[in-house]
Design an enzyme around this catalytic site. Sequence first.
Site, mmCIF file in Angstrom:
data_model
loop_
_atom_site.group_PDB
_atom_site.id
_atom_site.type_symbol
_atom_site.label_atom_id
_atom_site.label_comp_id
_atom_site.label_asym_id
_atom_site.label_seq_id
_atom_site.Cartn_x
_atom_site.Cartn_y
_atom_site.Cartn_z
ATOM 1 N N GLY A 86 0.816 -1.215 0.000
ATOM 2 C CA GLY A 86 0.000 0.000 0.000
ATOM 3 C C GLY A 86 0.848 1.262 0.000
ATOM 4 C CG HIS A 145 -5.232 -14.266 -6.093
ATOM 5 N ND1 HIS A 145 -5.968 -15.127 -6.865
ATOM 6 C CD2 HIS A 145 -4.853 -14.962 -5.001
ATOM 7 C CE1 HIS A 145 -6.038 -16.307 -6.264
ATOM 8 N NE2 HIS A 145 -5.374 -16.227 -5.126
ATOM 9 N NE ARG A 202 3.410 -9.600 0.481
ATOM 10 C CZ ARG A 202 2.303 -9.087 1.011
ATOM 11 N NH1 ARG A 202 1.171 -9.705 0.888
ATOM 12 N NH2 ARG A 202 2.358 -7.967 1.687
ATOM 13 C CE1 TYR A 221 -0.826 -16.979 -6.115
ATOM 14 C CE2 TYR A 221 -2.691 -17.827 -4.867
ATOM 15 C CZ TYR A 221 -1.650 -16.925 -4.995
ATOM 16 O OH TYR A 221 -1.421 -15.997 -4.021
ATOM 17 C CG ASP A 266 -3.238 -5.299 6.106
ATOM 18 O OD1 ASP A 266 -4.198 -5.266 5.312
ATOM 19 O OD2 ASP A 266 -2.536 -6.320 6.281
HETATM 20 C C1 FAD Z 1 -1.447 -15.480 4.283
HETATM 21 C C2 FAD Z 1 -1.830 -14.217 3.586
HETATM 22 C C3 FAD Z 1 -2.122 -14.233 2.209
HETATM 23 C C4 FAD Z 1 -2.531 -13.050 1.539
HETATM 24 N N1 FAD Z 1 -2.813 -13.087 0.187
HETATM 25 C C5 FAD Z 1 -3.240 -11.958 -0.436
HETATM 26 C C6 FAD Z 1 -3.581 -11.937 -1.842
HETATM 27 O O1 FAD Z 1 -3.494 -12.942 -2.547
HETATM 28 N N2 FAD Z 1 -4.008 -10.760 -2.395
HETATM 29 C C7 FAD Z 1 -4.114 -9.610 -1.659
HETATM 30 O O2 FAD Z 1 -4.512 -8.570 -2.216
HETATM 31 N N3 FAD Z 1 -3.790 -9.592 -0.347
HETATM 32 C C8 FAD Z 1 -3.362 -10.727 0.281
HETATM 33 N N4 FAD Z 1 -3.037 -10.699 1.600
HETATM 34 C C9 FAD Z 1 -3.213 -9.460 2.356
HETATM 35 C C10 FAD Z 1 -2.058 -8.540 2.163
HETATM 36 O O3 FAD Z 1 -0.849 -9.188 2.439
HETATM 37 C C11 FAD Z 1 -2.192 -7.312 3.075
HETATM 38 O O4 FAD Z 1 -3.511 -6.855 3.098
HETATM 39 C C12 FAD Z 1 -1.273 -6.218 2.523
HETATM 40 O O5 FAD Z 1 0.057 -6.625 2.622
HETATM 41 C C13 FAD Z 1 -1.484 -4.901 3.242
HETATM 42 O O6 FAD Z 1 -0.579 -3.959 2.726
HETATM 43 P P1 FAD Z 1 -0.121 -2.720 3.583
HETATM 44 O O7 FAD Z 1 0.831 -1.973 2.727
HETATM 45 O O8 FAD Z 1 -1.308 -2.048 4.154
HETATM 46 O O9 FAD Z 1 0.632 -3.348 4.851
HETATM 47 P P2 FAD Z 1 1.955 -4.229 4.899
HETATM 48 O O10 FAD Z 1 2.156 -4.984 3.642
HETATM 49 O O11 FAD Z 1 1.879 -4.993 6.171
HETATM 50 O O12 FAD Z 1 3.119 -3.161 4.980
HETATM 51 C C14 FAD Z 1 3.369 -2.416 6.138
HETATM 52 C C15 FAD Z 1 4.819 -1.936 6.094
HETATM 53 O O13 FAD Z 1 5.022 -1.025 7.171
HETATM 54 C C16 FAD Z 1 6.242 -1.317 7.821
HETATM 55 N N5 FAD Z 1 6.111 -0.840 9.207
HETATM 56 C C17 FAD Z 1 5.335 -1.347 10.197
HETATM 57 N N6 FAD Z 1 5.460 -0.647 11.319
HETATM 58 C C18 FAD Z 1 6.363 0.344 11.062
HETATM 59 C C19 FAD Z 1 6.911 1.405 11.854
HETATM 60 N N7 FAD Z 1 6.565 1.593 13.129
HETATM 61 N N8 FAD Z 1 7.812 2.237 11.256
HETATM 62 C C20 FAD Z 1 8.152 2.072 9.945
HETATM 63 N N9 FAD Z 1 7.665 1.083 9.165
HETATM 64 C C21 FAD Z 1 6.772 0.232 9.713
HETATM 65 C C22 FAD Z 1 6.378 -2.828 7.674
HETATM 66 O O14 FAD Z 1 7.720 -3.249 7.817
HETATM 67 C C23 FAD Z 1 5.833 -3.063 6.279
HETATM 68 O O15 FAD Z 1 6.808 -2.955 5.277
HETATM 69 C C24 FAD Z 1 -2.615 -11.847 2.269
HETATM 70 C C25 FAD Z 1 -2.293 -11.820 3.647
HETATM 71 C C26 FAD Z 1 -1.903 -12.992 4.298
HETATM 72 C C27 FAD Z 1 -1.575 -12.947 5.789
#
Ligand code: FAD
Length: 386
Positions: free
Chosen positions: A14, A46, A107, A212, A291
């Site tokens: 994100g 995906h 990923r 997949y 998230d």
């Molecule tokens: C088993 C599993 C399978 C999944 N499969 C899919 C799929 O097929 N398709 C899909 O769309 N989604 C999938 N997801 C969901 C997806 O992984 C998450 O919804 C997505 O990664 C969220 O992205 P984000 O950028 O919000 O958070 P994240 O990817 O969690 O990124 C957060 C980032 O912030 C950093 N961070 C955290 N705290 C701090 C801090 N205090 N200071 C600085 N940096 C920090 C972390 O290191 C990380 O790099 C899956 C999830 C799981 C658990």
Amino acid sequence: MNKPRIAIVGAGLGGTAAAALMQRAGYSVRVYEQAPAFSRLGAGIHLGPNVMKVMRRIGCEDALNTMGSHPDFWYSRDWKSGDAIAQIPLGNFALREYGASYLTVHRGDFHALMTSALKPDTIAFNKHLKSVEDTGSEVRLTFNDGTVETADIAIGADGVNSRIREHLLGAEPPRYTGYVAHRAVFPASLLGTDPFDLCVKWWSEDRHMMVYYVTGKRDEIYYVTGVPQAEWPAGQSVAPSSRDEMREVFAGYHPSVQKLIDATPEVTKWPLLERDPLPLWSRGRLVLLGDACHPMKPHMAQGAAMAIEDAAMLTRCLGETGATDHAGAFALYEGNRAERASKVQLVSHNNTWLRSNEDPAWVFAYDVFNEPLTAPKAKEAAAVAA
Ligand SMILES: Cc1cc2nc3c(=O)[nH]c(=O)nc-3n(C[C@H](O)[C@H](O)[C@H](O)COP(=O)(O)OP(=O)(O)OC[C@H]3O[C@@H](n4cnc5c(N)ncnc54)[C@H](O)[C@@H]3O)c2cc1C
């Protein structure tokens, strides 16, 4: 000040998408990531047409189309008999009906590609956000290494344990759902020459396995499960699993599943965490995405997709209101994202997605850049002002 300085905390899928889109919109963007570097985490993802339309804007669509596997169908199969209980057309049908491809990719490869779309040195690594302060005229971010950075607005893209969410709403750990996900990626050559579905979910009453390919050459295969497990140690993000554990939890499943388990060189398991929809997504100069504000079970494969759609909608709303009106932009953003993200959270929680031959158009046909915008509701505007 026409173009504010934007700080993004977290360079996950994100945060990276937000940085790429906002740089293209002309903003000055800096991303702060706690990790020292990124590795190729063993997981697939995906990418539905709703995400690929955002990738088109970032300039990654063609590379992804080459990189990924293009499933012809999403099959849902009965755990024991292997009978298809649903068959959802993807491939050319998705391209025609939803406006972009449906892919499955690694990923880590996807993340690396999006990162390469950023200007050099956009991401500052080893920056763990410790505290944040909105002074009224700017945001001050303090990191664990003692450094302080300032920005005009800050985006919390820092995942399920978001520090920025905690600042806005107080400390509260996410809820363990009572389910874990096993994950394994390995060379498809370990499976021999029998053909496998390009994208299949095996379902029984209380558990499932999604399988997949993650490359265009189909030389790597991935599975991810959802399996009940009563307890999970608080704060632990991953644990090793084993072929024996997999054989036990999938005992009686179809021979194709047993074959995958037998071929698995290494498997890990992850807790599935959730939060209820948050009462607010922003306050003052701080706003959340992905998230950080709507973590969900991954059973629609749409968690990252929602984070990426958020990034695109936030960029669009900053453009709509003018970037100096961050309160207006954030209210418009929440007003046009909260309902969809909450619905996806709920369907993911219930784990019903594509178990039968339903029409997935409400998810896949969505085009974040062209959806008509609705004005923020009074409640949302009031929450932002509070
Ligand atoms: C088993 C599993 C399978 C999944 N499969 C899919 C799929 O097929 N398709 C899909 O769309 N989604 C999938 N997801 C969901 C997806 O992984 C998450 O919804 C997505 O990664 C969220 O992205 P984000 O950028 O919000 O958070 P994240 O990817 O969690 O990124 C957060 C980032 O912030 C950093 N961070 C955290 N705290 C701090 C801090 N205090 N200071 C600085 N940096 C920090 C972390 O290191 C990380 O790099 C899956 C999830 C799981 C658990």
